[in-house]
Design a protein around this motif. Structure first.
Motif, PDB file in Angstrom:
ATOM      1  N   ALA A  12       8.871   4.735 -17.501  1.00 34.24           N
ATOM      2  CA  ALA A  12       8.264   3.663 -16.708  1.00 34.24           C
ATOM      3  C   ALA A  12       8.923   3.612 -15.345  1.00 34.24           C
ATOM      4  N   GLU A  13       8.088   3.476 -14.319  1.00 34.83           N
ATOM      5  CA  GLU A  13       8.603   3.422 -12.949  1.00 34.83           C
ATOM      6  C   GLU A  13       9.156   2.023 -12.693  1.00 34.83           C
ATOM      7  N   ALA A  14      10.265   1.948 -12.011  1.00 32.81           N
ATOM      8  CA  ALA A  14      10.893   0.667 -11.704  1.00 32.81           C
ATOM      9  C   ALA A  14      10.011  -0.123 -10.747  1.00 32.81           C
ATOM     10  N   ILE A  15       9.894  -1.430 -10.985  1.00 34.46           N
ATOM     11  CA  ILE A  15       9.072  -2.279 -10.120  1.00 34.46           C
ATOM     12  C   ILE A  15       9.849  -2.568  -8.849  1.00 34.46           C
ATOM     13  N   GLY A  16       9.174  -2.405  -7.727  1.00 33.86           N
ATOM     14  CA  GLY A  16       9.785  -2.696  -6.430  1.00 33.86           C
ATOM     15  C   GLY A  16       8.709  -3.051  -5.435  1.00 33.86           C
ATOM     16  N   HIS A  18       7.587  -1.294  -3.151  1.00 32.51           N
ATOM     17  CA  HIS A  18       6.748  -0.146  -2.822  1.00 32.51           C
ATOM     18  C   HIS A  18       5.567   0.024  -3.773  1.00 32.51           C
ATOM     19  N   ASN A  19       5.605  -0.576  -4.961  1.00 39.06           N
ATOM     20  CA  ASN A  19       4.508  -0.360  -5.908  1.00 39.06           C
ATOM     21  C   ASN A  19       3.907  -1.664  -6.461  1.00 39.06           C
ATOM     22  N   LEU A  20       4.071  -2.773  -5.748  1.00 38.68           N
ATOM     23  CA  LEU A  20       3.457  -4.027  -6.183  1.00 38.68           C
ATOM     24  C   LEU A  20       1.982  -4.042  -5.804  1.00 38.68           C
ATOM     25  N   LYS A  21       1.122  -4.449  -6.723  1.00 42.25           N
ATOM     26  CA  LYS A  21      -0.312  -4.536  -6.480  1.00 42.25           C
ATOM     27  C   LYS A  21      -0.830  -5.803  -7.142  1.00 42.25           C
ATOM     28  N   PRO A  22      -1.870  -6.421  -6.572  1.00 42.94           N
ATOM     29  CA  PRO A  22      -2.467  -7.568  -7.258  1.00 42.94           C
ATOM     30  C   PRO A  22      -3.179  -7.117  -8.530  1.00 42.94           C
ATOM     31  N   ALA A  23      -3.389  -8.050  -9.431  1.00 42.43           N
ATOM     32  CA  ALA A  23      -4.070  -7.745 -10.687  1.00 42.43           C
ATOM     33  C   ALA A  23      -5.492  -7.272 -10.384  1.00 42.43           C
ATOM     34  N   PRO A  24      -6.005  -6.339 -11.157  1.00 39.11           N
ATOM     35  CA  PRO A  24      -7.361  -5.840 -10.898  1.00 39.11           C
ATOM     36  C   PRO A  24      -8.390  -6.960 -11.013  1.00 39.11           C
ATOM     37  N   GLY A  25      -9.251  -7.085  -9.986  1.00 41.47           N
ATOM     38  CA  GLY A  25     -10.291  -8.106  -9.976  1.00 41.47           C
ATOM     39  C   GLY A  25      -9.855  -9.436  -9.403  1.00 41.47           C
ATOM     40  N   SER A  26      -8.576  -9.589  -9.058  1.00 39.19           N
ATOM     41  CA  SER A  26      -8.111 -10.881  -8.550  1.00 39.19           C
ATOM     42  C   SER A  26      -8.362 -11.028  -7.055  1.00 39.19           C
ATOM     43  N   ARG A  27      -8.570  -9.936  -6.355  1.00 36.72           N
ATOM     44  CA  ARG A  27      -8.816  -9.989  -4.908  1.00 36.72           C
ATOM     45  C   ARG A  27     -10.192  -9.390  -4.628  1.00 36.72           C
ATOM     46  N   LYS A  28     -10.921 -10.018  -3.724  1.00 40.38           N
ATOM     47  CA  LYS A  28     -12.182  -9.415  -3.332  1.00 40.38           C
ATOM     48  C   LYS A  28     -12.297  -9.459  -1.818  1.00 40.38           C
TER      49      LYS A  28
END
Length: 171
Positions: A12-16, A18-28
């Motif tokens: 598992a890649e460490a959370i930082g 550089h790889n934070l993303k919103p939950a799928p479908g939460s942004r339009k």
């Protein structure tokens, strides 16, 4: 062999940052209005035909009620602590919960020790953080030792006349 799934464990890649993303479908994506008839929001761009709301500079305020007298203008405007109905409400009120001597007469036996815990257990003084005041409604014939934060003068007289004692509890 085609039916078997390969279960390879990948670290598992460490959370930082550089790889934070919103939950799928939460942004339009935002609506792009006034970009042609084919978009569905061309021409009047969702503002309708005529009227105040269609004009540039029209303000749709949160407290605007369509021309009806707004609630902030319908409400009374009494100020200062010198009137009962004034603002701010009840800044200087002191809270007590009253217990009548007729209730003490009903719930406690003669020569009983009526403490704050006993009042709470009997359901007379339910709020633990609010001071208790003994009031003189009714009559008392039993001698009781009553502990409370405050006593009305007539309640104090009635308890002592019945042979009881009054103990003022310091908060």
């Amino acid at each position: 062999m085609a039916d078997e799934k390969k279960t390879e464990e990948t670290p598992a890649e460490a959370i930082g940052l550089h790889n934070l993303k919103p939950a799928p479908g939460s942004r339009k994506p935002r609506k792009r209005v006034g970009r042609g008839e084919g978009s569905g929001l061309g021409k009047t761009a969702g503002r309708g035909q005529k009227g105040y709301g269609s004009r540039s500079g029209a303000k749709d305020r949160a407290r605007f009620e369509g021309g009806q007298m707004p609630i902030h203008m319908r409400m009374r405007k009494l100020r200062g602590p010198h009137m009962k109905k004034s603002m701010p409400f009840e800044m200087f009120r002191t809270y007590t919960q009253g217990v009548n001597i007729q209730d003490l007469e009903r719930r406690f036996d003669a020569n009983a020790e009526v403490t704050l815990d006993a009042l709470k257990a009997s359901g007379l003084a339910k709020k633990g953080d609010v001071p208790v005041k003994i009031l003189a409604k009714g009559s008392i014939s039993k001698p009781l030792t009553v502990h409370a934060h405050k006593f009305s003068a007539s309640a104090k007289e009635a308890i002592e006349a019945a042979g009881g004692t009054v103990v003022v509890v310091e908060s």
